[in-house]
Design a protein around this motif. Structure first.
Motif, PDB file in Angstrom:
ATOM      1  N   GLY A  75       0.803  -1.204   0.000  1.00  0.00           N
ATOM      2  CA  GLY A  75       0.000   0.000   0.000  1.00  0.00           C
ATOM      3  C   GLY A  75       0.841   1.261   0.000  1.00  0.00           C
ATOM      4  O   GLY A  75       0.497   2.257  -0.651  1.00  0.00           O
ATOM      5  N   ALA A  76       1.980   1.235   0.711  1.00  0.00           N
ATOM      6  CA  ALA A  76       2.853   2.406   0.776  1.00  0.00           C
ATOM      7  C   ALA A  76       3.413   2.762  -0.595  1.00  0.00           C
ATOM      8  O   ALA A  76       3.596   3.949  -0.919  1.00  0.00           O
ATOM      9  CB  ALA A  76       3.990   2.146   1.760  1.00  0.00           C
ATOM     10  N   LYS A  77       3.661   1.759  -1.421  1.00  0.00           N
ATOM     11  CA  LYS A  77       4.155   2.021  -2.783  1.00  0.00           C
ATOM     12  C   LYS A  77       3.098   2.770  -3.594  1.00  0.00           C
ATOM     13  O   LYS A  77       3.423   3.691  -4.349  1.00  0.00           O
ATOM     14  CB  LYS A  77       4.521   0.703  -3.467  1.00  0.00           C
ATOM     15  N   PHE A  78       1.846   2.366  -3.429  1.00  0.00           N
ATOM     16  CA  PHE A  78       0.783   3.050  -4.157  1.00  0.00           C
ATOM     17  C   PHE A  78       0.527   4.444  -3.594  1.00  0.00           C
ATOM     18  O   PHE A  78       0.132   5.346  -4.341  1.00  0.00           O
ATOM     19  CB  PHE A  78      -0.491   2.206  -4.141  1.00  0.00           C
ATOM     20  N   VAL A  79       0.748   4.619  -2.293  1.00  0.00           N
ATOM     21  CA  VAL A  79       0.646   5.957  -1.706  1.00  0.00           C
ATOM     22  C   VAL A  79       1.675   6.876  -2.341  1.00  0.00           C
ATOM     23  O   VAL A  79       1.382   8.031  -2.687  1.00  0.00           O
ATOM     24  CB  VAL A  79       0.830   5.910  -0.177  1.00  0.00           C
ATOM     25  N   ASN A  80       2.896   6.380  -2.525  1.00  0.00           N
ATOM     26  CA  ASN A  80       3.939   7.184  -3.171  1.00  0.00           C
ATOM     27  C   ASN A  80       3.536   7.572  -4.589  1.00  0.00           C
ATOM     28  O   ASN A  80       3.747   8.713  -5.020  1.00  0.00           O
ATOM     29  CB  ASN A  80       5.266   6.419  -3.183  1.00  0.00           C
ATOM     30  N   SER A  81       2.953   6.610  -5.309  1.00  0.00           N
ATOM     31  CA  SER A  81       2.496   6.900  -6.672  1.00  0.00           C
ATOM     32  C   SER A  81       1.385   7.949  -6.657  1.00  0.00           C
ATOM     33  O   SER A  81       1.355   8.861  -7.488  1.00  0.00           O
ATOM     34  CB  SER A  81       1.983   5.626  -7.351  1.00  0.00           C
ATOM     35  N   LEU A  82       0.484   7.814  -5.695  1.00  0.00           N
ATOM     36  CA  LEU A  82      -0.612   8.762  -5.563  1.00  0.00           C
ATOM     37  C   LEU A  82      -0.086  10.171  -5.309  1.00  0.00           C
ATOM     38  O   LEU A  82      -0.540  11.146  -5.931  1.00  0.00           O
ATOM     39  CB  LEU A  82      -1.536   8.321  -4.422  1.00  0.00           C
ATOM     40  N   LEU A  83       0.874  10.292  -4.421  1.00  0.00           N
ATOM     41  CA  LEU A  83       1.416  11.603  -4.080  1.00  0.00           C
ATOM     42  C   LEU A  83       2.214  12.211  -5.223  1.00  0.00           C
ATOM     43  O   LEU A  83       2.291  13.435  -5.353  1.00  0.00           O
ATOM     44  CB  LEU A  83       2.276  11.506  -2.821  1.00  0.00           C
ATOM     45  N   GLN A  84       2.823  11.381  -6.062  1.00  0.00           N
ATOM     46  CA  GLN A  84       3.503  11.910  -7.238  1.00  0.00           C
ATOM     47  C   GLN A  84       2.513  12.526  -8.214  1.00  0.00           C
ATOM     48  O   GLN A  84       2.794  13.548  -8.857  1.00  0.00           O
ATOM     49  CB  GLN A  84       4.297  10.794  -7.925  1.00  0.00           C
ATOM     50  N   LEU A  85       1.331  11.894  -8.316  1.00  0.00           N
ATOM     51  CA  LEU A  85       0.313  12.393  -9.230  1.00  0.00           C
ATOM     52  C   LEU A  85      -0.493  13.543  -8.640  1.00  0.00           C
ATOM     53  O   LEU A  85      -0.917  14.444  -9.361  1.00  0.00           O
ATOM     54  CB  LEU A  85      -0.627  11.243  -9.626  1.00  0.00           C
ATOM     55  N   ARG A  86      -0.723  13.476  -7.333  1.00  0.00           N
ATOM     56  CA  ARG A  86      -1.485  14.523  -6.642  1.00  0.00           C
ATOM     57  C   ARG A  86      -0.764  14.908  -5.357  1.00  0.00           C
ATOM     58  O   ARG A  86      -1.112  14.432  -4.277  1.00  0.00           O
ATOM     59  CB  ARG A  86      -2.901  14.044  -6.312  1.00  0.00           C
ATOM     60  N   PRO A  87       0.252  15.763  -5.450  1.00  0.00           N
ATOM     61  CA  PRO A  87       0.966  16.180  -4.236  1.00  0.00           C
ATOM     62  C   PRO A  87       0.062  16.871  -3.217  1.00  0.00           C
ATOM     63  O   PRO A  87       0.386  16.911  -2.031  1.00  0.00           O
ATOM     64  CB  PRO A  87       2.029  17.152  -4.775  1.00  0.00           C
ATOM     65  N   ASP A  88      -1.072  17.390  -3.673  1.00  0.00           N
ATOM     66  CA  ASP A  88      -1.998  18.082  -2.780  1.00  0.00           C
ATOM     67  C   ASP A  88      -2.982  17.142  -2.097  1.00  0.00           C
ATOM     68  O   ASP A  88      -3.861  17.606  -1.359  1.00  0.00           O
ATOM     69  CB  ASP A  88      -2.792  19.140  -3.561  1.00  0.00           C
ATOM     70  N   PHE A  89      -2.836  15.844  -2.305  1.00  0.00           N
ATOM     71  CA  PHE A  89      -3.843  14.919  -1.785  1.00  0.00           C
ATOM     72  C   PHE A  89      -3.981  14.962  -0.262  1.00  0.00           C
ATOM     73  O   PHE A  89      -5.103  14.850   0.244  1.00  0.00           O
ATOM     74  CB  PHE A  89      -3.558  13.488  -2.247  1.00  0.00           C
ATOM     75  N   PRO A  90      -2.900  15.084   0.499  1.00  0.00           N
ATOM     76  CA  PRO A  90      -3.088  15.152   1.965  1.00  0.00           C
ATOM     77  C   PRO A  90      -4.025  16.275   2.391  1.00  0.00           C
ATOM     78  O   PRO A  90      -4.724  16.164   3.400  1.00  0.00           O
ATOM     79  CB  PRO A  90      -1.666  15.361   2.483  1.00  0.00           C
ATOM     80  N   THR A  91      -4.048  17.355   1.636  1.00  0.00           N
ATOM     81  CA  THR A  91      -4.912  18.493   1.951  1.00  0.00           C
ATOM     82  C   THR A  91      -6.296  18.353   1.324  1.00  0.00           C
ATOM     83  O   THR A  91      -7.319  18.642   1.969  1.00  0.00           O
ATOM     84  CB  THR A  91      -4.272  19.807   1.461  1.00  0.00           C
ATOM     85  N   ASN A  92      -6.340  17.902   0.078  1.00  0.00           N
ATOM     86  CA  ASN A  92      -7.596  17.877  -0.684  1.00  0.00           C
ATOM     87  C   ASN A  92      -8.170  16.483  -0.889  1.00  0.00           C
ATOM     88  O   ASN A  92      -9.167  16.317  -1.600  1.00  0.00           O
ATOM     89  CB  ASN A  92      -7.380  18.524  -2.060  1.00  0.00           C
ATOM     90  N   GLY A  93      -7.563  15.468  -0.256  1.00  0.00           N
ATOM     91  CA  GLY A  93      -7.964  14.094  -0.505  1.00  0.00           C
ATOM     92  C   GLY A  93      -9.422  13.797  -0.194  1.00  0.00           C
ATOM     93  O   GLY A  93     -10.117  13.156  -0.988  1.00  0.00           O
ATOM     94  N   ARG A  94      -9.885  14.268   0.948  1.00  0.00           N
ATOM     95  CA  ARG A  94     -11.283  14.001   1.315  1.00  0.00           C
ATOM     96  C   ARG A  94     -12.229  14.605   0.283  1.00  0.00           C
ATOM     97  O   ARG A  94     -13.202  13.982  -0.128  1.00  0.00           O
ATOM     98  CB  ARG A  94     -11.571  14.575   2.702  1.00  0.00           C
ATOM     99  N   LYS A  95     -11.942  15.811  -0.146  1.00  0.00           N
ATOM    100  CA  LYS A  95     -12.779  16.477  -1.145  1.00  0.00           C
ATOM    101  C   LYS A  95     -12.773  15.706  -2.458  1.00  0.00           C
ATOM    102  O   LYS A  95     -13.818  15.527  -3.098  1.00  0.00           O
ATOM    103  CB  LYS A  95     -12.264  17.902  -1.360  1.00  0.00           C
ATOM    104  N   LEU A  96     -11.610  15.226  -2.873  1.00  0.00           N
ATOM    105  CA  LEU A  96     -11.502  14.492  -4.129  1.00  0.00           C
ATOM    106  C   LEU A  96     -12.242  13.158  -4.066  1.00  0.00           C
ATOM    107  O   LEU A  96     -12.917  12.773  -5.021  1.00  0.00           O
ATOM    108  CB  LEU A  96     -10.020  14.264  -4.467  1.00  0.00           C
ATOM    109  N   VAL A  97     -12.122  12.456  -2.953  1.00  0.00           N
ATOM    110  CA  VAL A  97     -12.842  11.191  -2.799  1.00  0.00           C
ATOM    111  C   VAL A  97     -14.349  11.436  -2.823  1.00  0.00           C
ATOM    112  O   VAL A  97     -15.105  10.712  -3.487  1.00  0.00           O
ATOM    113  CB  VAL A  97     -12.434  10.481  -1.487  1.00  0.00           C
ATOM    114  N   ASN A  98     -14.781  12.487  -2.133  1.00  0.00           N
ATOM    115  CA  ASN A  98     -16.210  12.770  -2.043  1.00  0.00           C
ATOM    116  C   ASN A  98     -16.820  13.252  -3.354  1.00  0.00           C
ATOM    117  O   ASN A  98     -18.053  13.304  -3.476  1.00  0.00           O
ATOM    118  CB  ASN A  98     -16.476  13.791  -0.941  1.00  0.00           C
ATOM    119  N   LYS A  99     -15.992  13.607  -4.323  1.00  0.00           N
ATOM    120  CA  LYS A  99     -16.524  13.951  -5.647  1.00  0.00           C
ATOM    121  C   LYS A  99     -17.279  12.775  -6.243  1.00  0.00           C
ATOM    122  O   LYS A  99     -18.250  12.951  -6.975  1.00  0.00           O
ATOM    123  CB  LYS A  99     -15.382  14.342  -6.587  1.00  0.00           C
ATOM    124  N   PHE A 100     -16.804  11.561  -5.934  1.00  0.00           N
ATOM    125  CA  PHE A 100     -17.365  10.380  -6.576  1.00  0.00           C
ATOM    126  C   PHE A 100     -17.965   9.379  -5.601  1.00  0.00           C
ATOM    127  O   PHE A 100     -18.856   8.625  -5.970  1.00  0.00           O
ATOM    128  CB  PHE A 100     -16.289   9.695  -7.430  1.00  0.00           C
TER     129      PHE A 100
END
Length: 200
Positions: free
Chosen positions: A154-179
């Protein structure tokens, strides 16, 4: 890409405008399956789930065997909480169309996650050839791995996620709730991400 983020810099109320133009298109061409599916998508992202289900079902009725549209309709219905019909259509299109879009698997992933069948959710998230630049792919893999206790993977995919969306720690809940429009589901996804090491 619309699946990644509906907040477009420089545009005021993009979701509202999308709904406005989708409604206008449906008035001009009410018998167009793609138009009605687009309206259902706009309704879903706005949180109008009953209306989204209604539009998606109307789109389905226009051509229930359309392999071009079936995966998208299956995805929409599932995200709106049609837990039987949505996954059923997703399985149908995966079986019938070798060129189906990955959102058919996303529909199944959401449903398996909802039911707590994490082993099956893991198959849908990780065990097929989807090498995408969309952050959602890394998100569902990281979350599923976390919920299964596969924290190193899971940590490897977290790294990939953060490379694509460096703002995810701040905006992650909002992005998930879009869908993901059901709070228990969105919290489950965020919990899986946290277990995989993502601070939100």
């Amino acid at each position: 890409c619309s699946i990644c983020n509906l907040d477009i810099e420089g545009f005021e109320d993009p979701s509202g405008k999308a709904s406005f133009y989708a409604e206008k298109a449906a008035l001009l061409n009410p018998n167009n399956q793609r138009v009605l599916a687009g309206l259902a998508y706009a309704r879903m992202t706005a949180g109008e789930l009953s209306s989204a289900i209604n539009e998606a079902r109307q789109a389905l009725e226009l051509n229930p065997e359309s392999l071009f549209m079936l995966d998208g309709i299956a995805w929409l219905l599932t995200l709106c909480g049609e837990w039987e019909l949505g996954p059923e259509l997703a399985q149908k299109v995966i079986k019938l169309n070798p060129y189906h879009r990955e959102i058919a698997h996303d529909a199944l992933w959401v449903n398996y996650l909802r039911k707590g069948e994490y082993d099956l959710a893991y198959v849908e998230a990780c065990s097929r050839k989807r090498y995408s630049t969309l952050f959602w792919d890394s998100l569902i893999r990281a979350s599923t791995c976390g919920l299964m206790g596969k924290t190193e993977e899971g940590a490897k995919f977290v790294n990939s996620l953060l490379q694509l969306r460096p703002d995810f720690p701040t905006n992650g809940r909002k992005l998930v709730n879009k869908f993901i429009k059901f709070q228990d589901m969105s919290e489950k996804i965020l919990t899986g991400l946290r277990i995989s090491g993502l601070k939100i």
